[in-house]
Design a protein around this motif. Structure first.
Motif, PDB file in Angstrom:
ATOM      1  N   ARG A 298       0.910  -1.219   0.100  1.00 19.33           N
ATOM      2  CA  ARG A 298      -0.047  -0.014  -0.116  1.00 19.33           C
ATOM      3  C   ARG A 298       0.756   1.312  -0.062  1.00 19.33           C
ATOM      4  NH1 ARG A 298      -3.417   2.947  -1.868  1.00 19.33           N
ATOM      5  NH2 ARG A 298      -4.859   4.198  -0.435  1.00 19.33           N
ATOM      6  N   LEU A 299       2.063   1.204   0.660  1.00 20.97           N
ATOM      7  CA  LEU A 299       2.794   2.357   0.794  1.00 20.97           C
ATOM      8  C   LEU A 299       3.443   2.794  -0.484  1.00 20.97           C
ATOM      9  CD1 LEU A 299       4.559   2.348   4.358  1.00 20.97           C
ATOM     10  CD2 LEU A 299       2.592   3.501   3.672  1.00 20.97           C
ATOM     11  N   GLY A 300       3.742   1.620  -1.174  1.00 16.62           N
ATOM     12  CA  GLY A 300       4.399   1.605  -2.690  1.00 16.62           C
ATOM     13  C   GLY A 300       3.213   2.545  -3.620  1.00 16.62           C
ATOM     14  N   GLU A 301       1.841   2.016  -3.345  1.00 13.24           N
ATOM     15  CA  GLU A 301       0.891   2.440  -4.001  1.00 13.24           C
ATOM     16  C   GLU A 301       0.518   3.772  -3.902  1.00 13.24           C
ATOM     17  OE1 GLU A 301      -2.695   0.311  -3.236  1.00 13.24           O
ATOM     18  OE2 GLU A 301      -2.072  -1.453  -4.146  1.00 13.24           O
ATOM     19  N   ILE A 302       0.895   4.563  -3.050  1.00 13.00           N
ATOM     20  CA  ILE A 302       0.494   6.108  -2.533  1.00 13.00           C
ATOM     21  C   ILE A 302       2.047   6.820  -2.539  1.00 13.00           C
ATOM     22  CG2 ILE A 302      -1.303   5.514  -1.268  1.00 13.00           C
ATOM     23  CD1 ILE A 302       0.332   5.856   1.425  1.00 13.00           C
ATOM     24  N   GLY A 303       2.995   6.121  -3.157  1.00 11.67           N
ATOM     25  CA  GLY A 303       4.450   6.857  -3.285  1.00 11.67           C
ATOM     26  C   GLY A 303       5.070   7.190  -2.019  1.00 11.67           C
ATOM     27  N   VAL A 304       4.985   6.114  -0.981  1.00 11.27           N
ATOM     28  CA  VAL A 304       5.615   6.526   0.029  1.00 11.27           C
ATOM     29  C   VAL A 304       7.171   5.877  -0.017  1.00 11.27           C
ATOM     30  CG1 VAL A 304       5.851   6.153   2.562  1.00 11.27           C
ATOM     31  CG2 VAL A 304       3.782   6.972   1.556  1.00 11.27           C
ATOM     32  N   PRO A 305       8.428   6.481   0.050  1.00 10.35           N
ATOM     33  CA  PRO A 305       9.674   5.818   0.168  1.00 10.35           C
ATOM     34  C   PRO A 305       9.859   4.621   1.116  1.00 10.35           C
ATOM     35  CG  PRO A 305       9.951   8.093   0.873  1.00 10.35           C
ATOM     36  CD  PRO A 305       8.381   7.955   0.628  1.00 10.35           C
TER      37      PRO A 305
ATOM     38  N   GLN B  93       7.110  14.915   8.593  1.00 12.01           N
ATOM     39  CA  GLN B  93       5.506  15.016   9.066  1.00 12.01           C
ATOM     40  C   GLN B  93       4.509  14.987   7.974  1.00 12.01           C
ATOM     41  OE1 GLN B  93       6.616  18.873  10.962  1.00 12.01           O
ATOM     42  NE2 GLN B  93       6.231  18.178  12.876  1.00 12.01           N
ATOM     43  N   GLU B  94       5.002  15.726   6.806  1.00 10.03           N
ATOM     44  CA  GLU B  94       3.918  15.507   5.709  1.00 10.03           C
ATOM     45  C   GLU B  94       3.813  13.958   5.214  1.00 10.03           C
ATOM     46  OE1 GLU B  94       5.497  18.322   2.635  1.00 10.03           O
ATOM     47  OE2 GLU B  94       5.350  19.832   3.974  1.00 10.03           O
ATOM     48  N   LEU B  95       5.002  13.151   5.214  1.00 12.10           N
ATOM     49  CA  LEU B  95       4.891  11.771   5.017  1.00 12.10           C
ATOM     50  C   LEU B  95       3.939  11.253   5.843  1.00 12.10           C
ATOM     51  CD1 LEU B  95       7.944   9.663   3.840  1.00 12.10           C
ATOM     52  CD2 LEU B  95       6.417   8.898   5.546  1.00 12.10           C
TER      53      LEU B  95
ATOM     54  N   LYS C 189      -3.891   9.546   6.140  1.00 12.53           N
ATOM     55  CA  LYS C 189      -5.004  10.121   5.597  1.00 12.53           C
ATOM     56  C   LYS C 189      -5.278   9.013   4.350  1.00 12.53           C
ATOM     57  CE  LYS C 189      -6.821  13.478   2.188  1.00 12.53           C
ATOM     58  NZ  LYS C 189      -6.574  14.806   1.631  1.00 12.53           N
ATOM     59  N   GLU C 190      -4.149   8.427   3.809  1.00 13.21           N
ATOM     60  CA  GLU C 190      -4.515   7.630   2.706  1.00 13.21           C
ATOM     61  C   GLU C 190      -4.916   6.226   3.162  1.00 13.21           C
ATOM     62  OE1 GLU C 190      -4.617   8.021  -0.560  1.00 13.21           O
ATOM     63  OE2 GLU C 190      -3.853  10.225  -0.313  1.00 13.21           O
TER      64      GLU C 190
ATOM     65  N   LEU D 277      13.266   6.840   4.584  1.00 17.10           N
ATOM     66  CA  LEU D 277      12.668   5.589   3.926  1.00 17.10           C
ATOM     67  C   LEU D 277      11.724   5.061   5.389  1.00 17.10           C
ATOM     68  CD1 LEU D 277      15.653   3.763   2.326  1.00 17.10           C
ATOM     69  CD2 LEU D 277      13.722   4.951   1.317  1.00 17.10           C
ATOM     70  N   VAL D 278      10.812   4.688   5.001  1.00 15.46           N
ATOM     71  CA  VAL D 278       9.669   4.115   6.096  1.00 15.46           C
ATOM     72  C   VAL D 278       9.846   2.985   6.430  1.00 15.46           C
ATOM     73  CG1 VAL D 278       7.324   3.424   6.613  1.00 15.46           C
ATOM     74  CG2 VAL D 278       7.674   5.659   5.460  1.00 15.46           C
TER      75      VAL D 278
END
Length: 382
Positions: free
Chosen positions: A112-119, A235-237, A243-244, A264-265
């Motif tokens: 899911r993190l990949g889908e929403i563009g989170v590194p 913080q934005e990440l 939210k997502e 990186l998460v």
């Protein structure tokens, strides 16, 4: 005057997170009902209404939920299907199963993190030890980090393997295994945010988290030397993830800061978290108070820090069981020291409490926290 009815929060899990969340609800007049494994659990010692039962049993959960206005958690181990059943019964569950599954299953989380563009670190699900070798060869080779997708915490369910022969152990658990690159990171950070059902969200200062043996040892708020740009990015990440994924309540996003300045998460936790314990004494509104507010859809409190620096140090059990005897020295040495104990039996390596210190001089604040935690454990005797 009519009778004012305050809501009842049903807390699943009787650990120290439940204990401290209950404490935060007391000034607000919020009643707590606890589902605990044993009557001796940390929160069961202080909550007035305790149900002893198994969170994996649906009928136990259903019976517990009667009379609760909302259900929340101090761990992520309740089966997703059970939470859907509670929602079908009309019980608000916060965070809900659609969000919580991302903290329960590392494979689902990474996808899911990949889908929403989170590194994230390079990763994929691997089938067997030979597949681990193929994963290693697709990148920079061994060592590789292996994680069981469910059930791990505090370093459990995580292996760092340097070859195929070492890769057999994780597969014995009988659940899928996630392989990840071993990140060459400069340090670990955590971004803590809280989000309410109607979408209000607050972000705490980004902290540095120092691990020892896979267990959090010290948290420094804010993270020393972190640029304003990277702090805002973290913080934005975290706010984006909340939210997502539809998180309601507290979300901790554990991060690697790489040596070349990227984030990186690493992990997600959808509950109050060790990296946010500093907020009890170092923020205007603690993570626990804001978690209570969020699950009840109350306006969230100010997350800003009260002091220039706050340091949290975990108190781990050692060979010195009588920690209370150490209070005299610790309190006399540092009248500003804040001690938080969990009511647990002292066992070597077990988290039994934490201390918070704060002030304007980081070196002094760190020394005070380390000394108090070490003296309580018995590793420092003067």
């Amino acid at each position: 005057m009519g009778h004012v009815t305050f809501p009842v929060v049903g807390m699943v899990g009787g650990g120290q997170l439940a204990r401290m969340t209950h404490e935060a609800g007391i000034p607000l007049g919020i009643r707590f009902k606890l589902l605990s494994d044993t009557p001796q659990d940390s929160a069961a010692q202080v909550v007035s209404e305790v149900v002893v039962g198994d969170h994996r049993d649906l009928e136990t959960l259903r019976a517990f939920a009667q009379g609760c206005d909302v259900i929340t958690f101090d761990h992520e181990h309740v089966p997703t299907g059970h939470l859907r059943a509670l929602e079908a019964d009309g019980i608000p569950v916060r965070p809900g199963p659609d969000a919580l599954v991302h903290a329960q299953d590392k494979g689902v989380m990474r996808a899911r993190l990949g889908e929403i563009g989170v590194p994230c670190p390079r990763h994929r699900i691997v089938a067997d030890p030979a597949d681990v070798t193929r994963f290693a060869e697709e990148g920079d080779g061994f060592p590789v980090v292996l994680k069981t997708v469910r059930g791990g915490y505090d370093g459990k369910g995580v292996w760092v393997v340097s070859g195929e022969a070492e890769a057999a152990e994780p597969f014995k658990a009988g659940v899928p295994v996630l392989a990840e690159e071993k990140v060459d990171f400069a340090r670990e950070l955590a971004a803590n945010v809280v989000r309410s059902p109607h979408g209000q969200a607050v972000a705490y200062p980004v902290v540095e988290s120092i691990q020892v043996g896979g267990v959090c040892d010290t948290v420094i708020a804010p993270a020393p030397g972190l640029s304003g740009a990277l702090s805002a990015q973290a913080q934005e990440l975290a706010l984006t993830v909340a939210k997502e994924l539809g998180v309601v309540g507290h979300l901790a996003v554990e991060l690697f800061e790489t040596r070349d300045g990227r984030l990186l998460v690493n992990e997600l936790a959808m509950r109050p978290h060790n990296s946010g314990h500093w907020t009890q004494d170092g923020a205007v509104t603690s993570q626990f108070a804001n978690h209570v507010r969020a699950v009840l859809d109350l306006p969230l409190g100010d997350p800003r820090p009260r002091a220039t620096w706050t340091v949290m140090a975990n108190v781990l059990g050692g060979d010195y069981p009588d920690m209370y005897a150490a209070y005299l020295h610790c309190m006399a040495r540092d009248p500003q020291l804040k001690i938080h104990m969990y009511g647990k039996d002292v066992k070597p390596g077990r988290k039994v409490g934490h201390v918070n210190t704060y002030g304007d001089d980081l070196a002094d604040v760190r020394e005070r926290a380390a000394h108090a935690a070490g003296y309580l454990r018995g590793t420092i005797t003067e």
